[in-house]
Every structure is written in structure tokens, then in C-alpha cells.
Write a protein that holds these residues in place. Structure first.
Motif, PDB file in Angstrom:
ATOM      1  N   LYS A 138       2.749 106.469  19.945  1.00 32.55           N
ATOM      2  CA  LYS A 138       3.522 107.271  19.009  1.00 32.55           C
ATOM      3  C   LYS A 138       2.873 107.236  17.619  1.00 32.55           C
ATOM      4  CE  LYS A 138       7.923 106.481  21.427  1.00 32.55           C
ATOM      5  NZ  LYS A 138       8.176 107.892  21.781  1.00 32.55           N
ATOM      6  N   THR A 139       3.389 108.055  16.732  1.00 27.41           N
ATOM      7  CA  THR A 139       2.817 108.124  15.381  1.00 27.41           C
ATOM      8  C   THR A 139       2.929 106.803  14.634  1.00 27.41           C
ATOM      9  OG1 THR A 139       4.933 109.017  14.604  1.00 27.41           O
ATOM     10  CG2 THR A 139       3.199 110.607  15.152  1.00 27.41           C
ATOM     11  N   ASP A 140       3.888 105.948  15.044  1.00 27.11           N
ATOM     12  CA  ASP A 140       4.022 104.635  14.394  1.00 27.11           C
ATOM     13  C   ASP A 140       3.202 103.556  15.083  1.00 27.11           C
ATOM     14  OD1 ASP A 140       5.415 104.273  16.726  1.00 27.11           O
ATOM     15  OD2 ASP A 140       7.335 103.781  15.788  1.00 27.11           O
ATOM     16  N   GLY A 141       2.398 103.967  16.079  1.00 26.61           N
ATOM     17  CA  GLY A 141       1.536 103.018  16.768  1.00 26.61           C
ATOM     18  C   GLY A 141       2.152 102.372  17.988  1.00 26.61           C
ATOM     19  N   GLN A 142       3.434 102.615  18.237  1.00 23.75           N
ATOM     20  CA  GLN A 142       4.093 102.038  19.397  1.00 23.75           C
ATOM     21  C   GLN A 142       3.635 102.739  20.674  1.00 23.75           C
ATOM     22  OE1 GLN A 142       6.338  99.321  19.343  1.00 23.75           O
ATOM     23  NE2 GLN A 142       5.550  99.200  17.236  1.00 23.75           N
ATOM     24  N   VAL A 143       3.563 101.980  21.760  1.00 20.96           N
ATOM     25  CA  VAL A 143       3.192 102.552  23.054  1.00 20.96           C
ATOM     26  C   VAL A 143       4.235 103.580  23.478  1.00 20.96           C
ATOM     27  CG1 VAL A 143       2.893 102.038  25.510  1.00 20.96           C
ATOM     28  CG2 VAL A 143       1.914 100.510  23.785  1.00 20.96           C
ATOM     29  N   ASN A 144       3.772 104.695  23.998  1.00 21.25           N
ATOM     30  CA  ASN A 144       4.689 105.750  24.420  1.00 21.25           C
ATOM     31  C   ASN A 144       5.174 105.478  25.840  1.00 21.25           C
ATOM     32  OD1 ASN A 144       6.135 108.151  24.366  1.00 21.25           O
ATOM     33  ND2 ASN A 144       4.421 109.347  25.157  1.00 21.25           N
ATOM     34  N   PRO A 145       6.452 105.154  26.028  1.00 20.19           N
ATOM     35  CA  PRO A 145       6.967 104.923  27.376  1.00 20.19           C
ATOM     36  C   PRO A 145       7.166 106.242  28.112  1.00 20.19           C
ATOM     37  CG  PRO A 145       8.755 104.787  25.806  1.00 20.19           C
ATOM     38  CD  PRO A 145       7.487 105.003  25.006  1.00 20.19           C
ATOM     39  N   LEU A 146       7.161 106.188  29.428  1.00 18.85           N
ATOM     40  CA  LEU A 146       7.362 107.404  30.206  1.00 18.85           C
ATOM     41  C   LEU A 146       8.478 107.273  31.229  1.00 18.85           C
ATOM     42  CD1 LEU A 146       6.265 110.280  30.689  1.00 18.85           C
ATOM     43  CD2 LEU A 146       4.805 109.321  32.472  1.00 18.85           C
ATOM     44  N   VAL A 147       8.649 106.071  31.780  1.00 14.61           N
ATOM     45  CA  VAL A 147       9.663 105.866  32.818  1.00 14.61           C
ATOM     46  C   VAL A 147      10.509 104.663  32.431  1.00 14.61           C
ATOM     47  CG1 VAL A 147      10.073 105.609  35.287  1.00 14.61           C
ATOM     48  CG2 VAL A 147       7.954 106.675  34.507  1.00 14.61           C
ATOM     49  N   ARG A 148      11.824 104.792  32.578  1.00 16.07           N
ATOM     50  CA  ARG A 148      12.727 103.690  32.274  1.00 16.07           C
ATOM     51  C   ARG A 148      13.766 103.551  33.387  1.00 16.07           C
ATOM     52  NH1 ARG A 148      16.303 106.311  27.268  1.00 16.07           N
ATOM     53  NH2 ARG A 148      16.691 108.330  28.258  1.00 16.07           N
ATOM     54  N   SER A 149      14.319 102.379  33.476  1.00 22.39           N
ATOM     55  CA  SER A 149      15.393 102.120  34.438  1.00 22.39           C
ATOM     56  C   SER A 149      16.333 101.086  33.836  1.00 22.39           C
ATOM     57  CB  SER A 149      14.819 101.600  35.758  1.00 22.39           C
ATOM     58  OG  SER A 149      15.854 101.310  36.686  1.00 22.39           O
ATOM     59  N   HIS A 150      17.607 101.445  33.741  1.00 23.42           N
ATOM     60  CA  HIS A 150      18.622 100.559  33.168  1.00 23.42           C
ATOM     61  C   HIS A 150      18.211 100.076  31.774  1.00 23.42           C
ATOM     62  CE1 HIS A 150      20.668 100.551  37.026  1.00 23.42           C
ATOM     63  NE2 HIS A 150      19.538 100.189  37.613  1.00 23.42           N
ATOM     64  N   GLY A 151      17.643 100.998  31.005  1.00 21.50           N
ATOM     65  CA  GLY A 151      17.282 100.693  29.640  1.00 21.50           C
ATOM     66  C   GLY A 151      15.962  99.971  29.466  1.00 21.50           C
ATOM     67  N   LYS A 152      15.292  99.646  30.560  1.00 24.43           N
ATOM     68  CA  LYS A 152      14.035  98.903  30.495  1.00 24.43           C
ATOM     69  C   LYS A 152      12.867  99.830  30.813  1.00 24.43           C
ATOM     70  CE  LYS A 152      11.601  94.981  32.604  1.00 24.43           C
ATOM     71  NZ  LYS A 152      11.678  93.918  33.645  1.00 24.43           N
ATOM     72  N   VAL A 153      11.808  99.752  29.997  1.00 24.61           N
ATOM     73  CA  VAL A 153      10.609 100.551  30.253  1.00 24.61           C
ATOM     74  C   VAL A 153       9.884  99.977  31.475  1.00 24.61           C
ATOM     75  CG1 VAL A 153       8.373 101.290  29.356  1.00 24.61           C
ATOM     76  CG2 VAL A 153      10.357 101.153  27.828  1.00 24.61           C
ATOM     77  N   ILE A 154       9.606 100.832  32.463  1.00 25.35           N
ATOM     78  CA  ILE A 154       8.919 100.363  33.659  1.00 25.35           C
ATOM     79  C   ILE A 154       7.552 101.030  33.846  1.00 25.35           C
ATOM     80  CG2 ILE A 154      11.002  99.677  34.883  1.00 25.35           C
ATOM     81  CD1 ILE A 154      10.948 102.273  36.402  1.00 25.35           C
TER      82      ILE A 154
ATOM     83  N   PHE B  75       3.153 106.156  29.455  1.00 21.42           N
ATOM     84  CA  PHE B  75       2.418 107.398  29.646  1.00 21.42           C
ATOM     85  C   PHE B  75       0.979 107.081  30.072  1.00 21.42           C
ATOM     86  CE2 PHE B  75       2.920 111.967  28.296  1.00 21.42           C
ATOM     87  CZ  PHE B  75       1.704 112.411  28.806  1.00 21.42           C
ATOM     88  N   LYS B  76       0.370 106.090  29.434  1.00 22.90           N
ATOM     89  CA  LYS B  76      -1.014 105.738  29.757  1.00 22.90           C
ATOM     90  C   LYS B  76      -1.141 105.244  31.188  1.00 22.90           C
ATOM     91  CE  LYS B  76      -4.882 102.901  28.125  1.00 22.90           C
ATOM     92  NZ  LYS B  76      -5.335 101.932  27.083  1.00 22.90           N
ATOM     93  N   GLN B  77      -0.238 104.380  31.628  1.00 27.61           N
ATOM     94  CA  GLN B  77      -0.290 103.891  32.998  1.00 27.61           C
ATOM     95  C   GLN B  77      -0.146 105.032  33.996  1.00 27.61           C
ATOM     96  OE1 GLN B  77       2.944 101.117  32.762  1.00 27.61           O
ATOM     97  NE2 GLN B  77       1.616  99.374  32.264  1.00 27.61           N
ATOM     98  N   PHE B  78       0.798 105.904  33.720  1.00 27.84           N
ATOM     99  CA  PHE B  78       1.053 107.037  34.601  1.00 27.84           C
ATOM    100  C   PHE B  78      -0.201 107.898  34.729  1.00 27.84           C
ATOM    101  CE2 PHE B  78       3.661 110.496  36.308  1.00 27.84           C
ATOM    102  CZ  PHE B  78       4.733 109.823  36.864  1.00 27.84           C
ATOM    103  N   ALA B  79      -0.827 108.199  33.599  1.00 28.10           N
ATOM    104  CA  ALA B  79      -1.990 109.082  33.588  1.00 28.10           C
ATOM    105  C   ALA B  79      -3.191 108.438  34.255  1.00 28.10           C
ATOM    106  CB  ALA B  79      -2.329 109.476  32.150  1.00 28.10           C
ATOM    107  N   GLN B  80      -3.416 107.157  33.997  1.00 30.56           N
ATOM    108  CA  GLN B  80      -4.611 106.527  34.530  1.00 30.56           C
ATOM    109  C   GLN B  80      -4.469 106.178  36.007  1.00 30.56           C
ATOM    110  OE1 GLN B  80      -5.802 103.451  31.720  1.00 30.56           O
ATOM    111  NE2 GLN B  80      -6.624 105.003  30.343  1.00 30.56           N
ATOM    112  N   LEU B  81      -3.263 105.945  36.480  1.00 27.07           N
ATOM    113  CA  LEU B  81      -3.047 105.814  37.919  1.00 27.07           C
ATOM    114  C   LEU B  81      -3.318 107.155  38.605  1.00 27.07           C
ATOM    115  CD1 LEU B  81      -2.109 104.463  40.508  1.00 27.07           C
ATOM    116  CD2 LEU B  81       0.264 104.903  39.815  1.00 27.07           C
TER     117      LEU B  81
END
Length: 555
Positions: free
Chosen positions: A375-391, A394-400
Motif C-alpha cells: 500500500k501507499t503507506d508501505g504495508q503489505v497488501n492483503p488479498l484473502v482473509r478469513s475470520h478477520g485474519k489475513v491468510i 496479493f504478492k503470494q497470490f500472484a507469484q503462486l
């Protein structure tokens, strides 16, 4: 290019009995981990495809098997780093012949030489159709048995044999044996009833055929309501339904069985359902005219719909022709309504893919120096979550996706729909897979052609007479892929132009639970179809239990 050259080199190496795992280093760098994969019984003919090797910690695999034997090792976007996967392309592999797979050249989440020492379960798959990213292993793919290997005990090259092929898919309207017996028994009569009232769509499109230079077909099912045959003078509203990412023609039969059973019971009104397949090895084509996929929107609206209206007893008026879809199908139906507002009487789009590219599953594609990985603040961009937890990020999804293959994945699928065609004949990537950096020229093309919110904002005076009041958008506030955030932006644009539209955010619902209310898993589709029916027949009686919510949906 470096990775590509390595795995093409490995593809040319035959099994010579030489421990080449040590050949990688005289400089003190850890050797790459190599595996010899042999075509041993899986095919009597030479084969080509993408060779995938999956490895998972044996204890983790055993825990997931719940005491049963581990018979499959696969990856999942919902737990992307749990299973390591390596890949290479194979051409003309003959029976008895072997290739050496360098499991460090192209791998995720890291090269196999970097995996912790210990025991692993491994399985090799030869994806002969290059569609693993879209539908996983399927008929004709070649498999090895699951083998156990201990990493960290030497440099010998293990041999893994491709011994069998995935069998052909069962006939349409028949559930595969992988489903539990009780479920198959319960579904069998519903599938049989729907099958008896369904007709296959296998429509050769002149527009798509001209684009591709070979016969191209739109496929799906027409599901007729109970009483259609016994009331030859009666006509019906028509619902065009399309599916989410990963679904195929055969999976539409599940929906047909559900819809027909509910029409029989009166939980859904009698209408003609047109269930459309939008899946392909390149992903979902979204029924959008595309520089890469061809004129799917034109083929549907100018060719197939007139054909169906002439063949079946539809009401035949745009006002009585509705759209509904979920996820990628939700985006497709929203797009069709906005792009062809005079053709359809309303869309009910459920949890659609990003409709405002200011939030493309968390990334603002229009930001200066935009990057989909951070993100613009340098935080990792999450793509998938479950019960409020990032699982998954975006980078993992793309590189897989990149390891599983260059086409068919969700992110590559967006590029096949939205991007301009490059000089190499393939879609121009929207972002760099190594760094996440966004290509602003490609994003401008995406905006001008496919950003739904941008289209509404810039063309509202033109669109209003035929679009106002036709958009119905439903999404959970806890959407698994954060799609509620883009939906909020679209809602703001609709409000800013003064559009009459229904945008509903269901508290606590995620991407998959959005359909259910209490024990009723079909609640949302029941609500939607009765709203459609009431639109076509304002005088119709709606089941009392649904009246309040249907009225709310129509406000």
C-alpha cells in the motif's frame, strides 16, 4: 527470462543416472534440488504440458488427512505457503523417458533446496491442458502417486513416476465419485428433474469465430420452469446467470438442480433460467468485448439472446430480461447491465470483482507509483482473509499463479479481459510479478474501457435514461477478498450522480456465506428471483415470509 532458460534446459535433460543435484555449485552456493520425473504407465503416447511438483511437510499432510492415507498433494490460494510447488514446461515426453525438474528454478514460496530438513509428501502432475490455474487437475492430466522423501540427507536425485491419468469426467448431470455418497444420493433426484427440463446451449458465434479464426461456441444450459410444456401459450421472464471464477459448464448443473427444485416447491418463482459458462483455460472472459478474448459481449447480446428469444417462450422484452451472478460472475452481470443498459431490465450482482479501480482488492491502481504488493503507506497488501485474519497477500497470490502457469489464474484472467494486446500477441501485464509495480499506461487502458465506476461517472447523462434503477449490488461486509471496499466506492459514485440503485452490505457475511440466512442456504437467491418476478408482474403474490425483504430490496 533467467528462470525460463533454466527450466527449458532442464526439460532437455534425460535420466542418465548421474547425481546432477551437485552440479550446480563449485562456488559454495547451495546446490539446487533436482528431481527425475519419468513417464511410467500414465500414457502410451508422447505427452507435453506443464510439469508441477508439489511438496508438503508430512506431518501437516497427515493432520489434514485425519488418520487416512494422504492420496493427494496440492496447493490452495487459501493457504498459499503451506505447500511448495515447482514447475517446468515439458514437450514430447515419451513413455519411459525422464526429465530433470530443477525445483529451485521456478518455485513458490521458495526453492525446494531452501525448505527445512525433514520428511515431505510429494506428488507430480503433468498439466496437459495448461489450465491448472483455472480448474486444477482435470481429465487427462498425468499423476504420480504420493511419495515420501526426506530432505536434508544428501544430494541423490529422487525419481518420481507418472503412473496414471485423471479419468474422464462423468457424464453431465452426474456427480463425480469424490463427493460423499450421501450427498450424491440426495442430489441425484434433483439433478434428474432439472436435466429433464434443461436444454444444452452450444451456440456457434459468428463474431467470436471471426475473431479467433476457428469455430467458437457459447455454452450453457436453458432451464425451463415447471409447467412449461403443459402451458404452451404462457411466456416467462428470463434470468441470465453466470458463475464465479473456477466454475465450468458441468458445475452449472448444480445451480440448475437447485433452481428447479426451488421453483417446484414455490420458493422461487417460475422463470426461464439461462445458465452461461464463462470459464476457459485463460480464466473467465466476463462476457466483455476484449482485445485478447474477443467480442463476448457482442456475441451474447447481438447473437445468442435473439436466438434464445426465437427458440423459447421468453417474454422477449428487455424489461423482463434479468442478470444475476456472483464474484467474477457478479462483475460480468454488472458490466453487461452498464455496457448494454437497453438490453437488460436489471442486474443483481453479488460480491462482484472490483468495480472501481481506485480499490482493486486493496490496491489503488491510480495512485502515483502504484504497487499492488504494498500500500501507499508501505504495508503489505492483503488479498484473502478469513475470520478477520489475513491468510494470503496479493504478492503470494500472484507469484503462486506464475508458477502454476502463465494463463488461467485470477490475476492473469483480469489481464486477458482488461489489457491491450501486446506485440507478442498476449495481454500486456498490468503489474510486474517480481516487484508489484503497476504499469500506468495499462491502467489508463483499463480505466477507459472497463472501470465500471468510471464509466458511470463520466457517461451518466447518456446512461441514465436506460440504466437508472437497474443496478442492485449485494456484498458482505467481511468479504473474503475485500470486495466490499470497491463496492463502497461504486456506491459513492452512484450516489454522486444521483442514480437510483440498490447497494446492500450484509453485516458479517463473507464471499461464500452471503447467500445464506440462518439454515436457509438459498435465501439470497430466493429474495433476488422474487424481486425479479415482482418487477415483471407487479400484481403477483409474493410469499408472505419474503414480503418485507422484497420490498426493502426494491426501495
Amino acid at each position: 527470462m533467467l528462470h525460463q532458460s533454466r527450466w527449458w534446459l532442464a526439460a532437455g535433460l534425460l535420466a542418465l543416472g548421474t547425481p546432477l543435484a551437485c552440479a550446480a555449485t563449485t562456488t559454495g552456493v547451495a546446490p539446487h534440488r533436482l528431481f527425475r520425473v519419468t513417464l511410467d504407465g500414465a500414457s502410451s503416447q508422447p505427452v507435453s504440458g506443464r510439469l508441477l511438483l508439489f511438496a508438503i511437510d508430512a506431518k501437516t499432510a497427515a493432520a489434514h488427512a485425519h488418520g487416512k492415507a494422504v492420496t493427494q498433494v496440492d496447493t490452495s490460494p487459501f493457504s498459499p505457503t503451506q505447500t511448495a510447488v515447482a514447475a517446468m514446461n515439458v514437450t514430447g515426453l515419451k513413455p519411459g523417458q525422464s526429465v530433470l525438474l530443477d525445483a529451485d528454478a521456478l518455485a513458490f514460496p521458495k526453492g525446494f533446496s531452501k525448505l527445512a530438513a525433514g520428511q515431505y509428501d510429494l506428488q507430480a502432475v503433468l498439466d496437459v491442458n495448461h489450465d491448472y490455474n483455472y480448474s486444477g487437475r482435470g481429465p487427462g492430466d498425468l499423476l504420480s502417486p504420493v511419495v515420501k522423501l526426506t530432505f536434508g540427507t544428501g544430494n541423490a536425485v529422487p525419481t518420481i513416476d507418472l503412473t496414471h491419468a485423471v479419468p474422464p469426467a462423468p457424464p453431465a448431470w452426474t456427480l463425480p465419485a469424490r463427493f460423499p455418497a450421501k450427498f450424491r444420493q440426495a442430489m441425484a433426484p434433483k439433478l434428474a428433474a432439472a436435466k429433464a427440463h434443461s436444454h444444452a446451449i452450444d451456440f456457434r458465434s459468428p463474431a467470436l469465430t471471426a475473431f479467433w479464426g476457428r469455430p467458437m461456441h457459447i455454452r450453457g444450459w436453458v432451464l425451463l420452469p415447471p409447467g412449461y410444456a403443459s402451458h404452451p401459450d404462457k411466456r416467462y421472464p428470463t434470468v441470465y446467470y453466470t458463475m464465479g471464477f473456477g466454475a465450468r459448464l458441468d458445475t452449472l448443473t448444480f445451480e440448475a438442480a437447485s433452481f428447479y427444485a426451488q421453483m417446484q416447491s414455490g420458493k422461487m418463482p417460475p422463470m426461464i433460467f439461462v445458465l452461461l459458462n464463462e470459464g476457459s483455460p485463460r480464466g473467465t472472459h466476463e462476457f466483455a468485448d476484449s482485445a485478447n478474448n474477443g467480442p463476448w459481449g457482442t456475441a451474447l447480446t447481438k447473437e445468442l439472446i435473439p436466438h434464445l428469444d426465437a427458440t423459447y417462450r421468453t417474454l422477449g422484452k428487455p424489461a423482463d430480461r434479468y442478470l444475476v451472478g456472483h464474484s467474477s460472475g457478479g462483475w460480468a452481470t454488472l458490466w453487461l447491465q452498464v455496457r448494454y443498459p437497453k438490453v437488460f431490465g436489471g442486474t443483481w450482482s453479488i460480491s462482484p470483482d472490483p468495480s472501481d479501480f481506485h480499490n482493486f482488492t486493496g490496491a489503488n491502481l491510480y495512485a502515483p507509483n502504484a504497487n499492488v504488493y504494498v500500500k501507499t503507506d508501505g504495508q503489505v497488501n492483503p488479498l484473502v482473509r478469513s475470520h478477520g485474519k489475513v491468510i494470503a497477500t496479493f504478492k503470494q497470490f500472484a507469484q503462486l499463479e506464475r508458477v502454476l502457469g502463465p494463463v488461467g489464474g485470477q490475476l492473469a484472467s483480469f489481464e486477458w479481459v482488461f489489457s491491450p494486446k501486446g506485440k507478442d500477441g498476449r495481454p500486456v501485464p498490468m503489474f510486474n510479478r517480481d516487484t508489484g509495480k503497476v504499469n500506468p499506461k495499462v491502467v489508463t487502458y483499463w480505466r477507459d474501457h472497463y472501470d465500471i465506476a468510471y464509466r458511470i461517472k463520466t457517461k451518466w447523462p447518456e446512461l441514465k435514461p436506460s440504466l437508472d434503477g437497474k443496478i442492485h449490488l449485494i456484498v458482505g461486509t467481511a468479504d473474503t477478498f475485500y470486495l466490499n471496499e470497491s463496492a463502497k466506492l461504486l456506491a459513492g459514485v452512484l450516489k454522486s450522480v444521483g442514480a437510483k440503485a440498490e447497494v446492500e452490505f450484509l453485516p458479517g457475511k463473507n464471499h461464500f456465506t452471503v447467500f445464506a440466512k440462518g439454515k436457509n442456504r438459498d435465501w439470497l437467491m430466493q429474495q433476488i428471483t422474487w424481486a425479479m418476478y415482482h418487477h415483471a408482474y407487479p400484481e403477483a403474490t409474493i410469499p408472505a415470509a419474503d414480503t418485507h425483504e422484497i420490498k426493502a430490496a426494491r426501495q
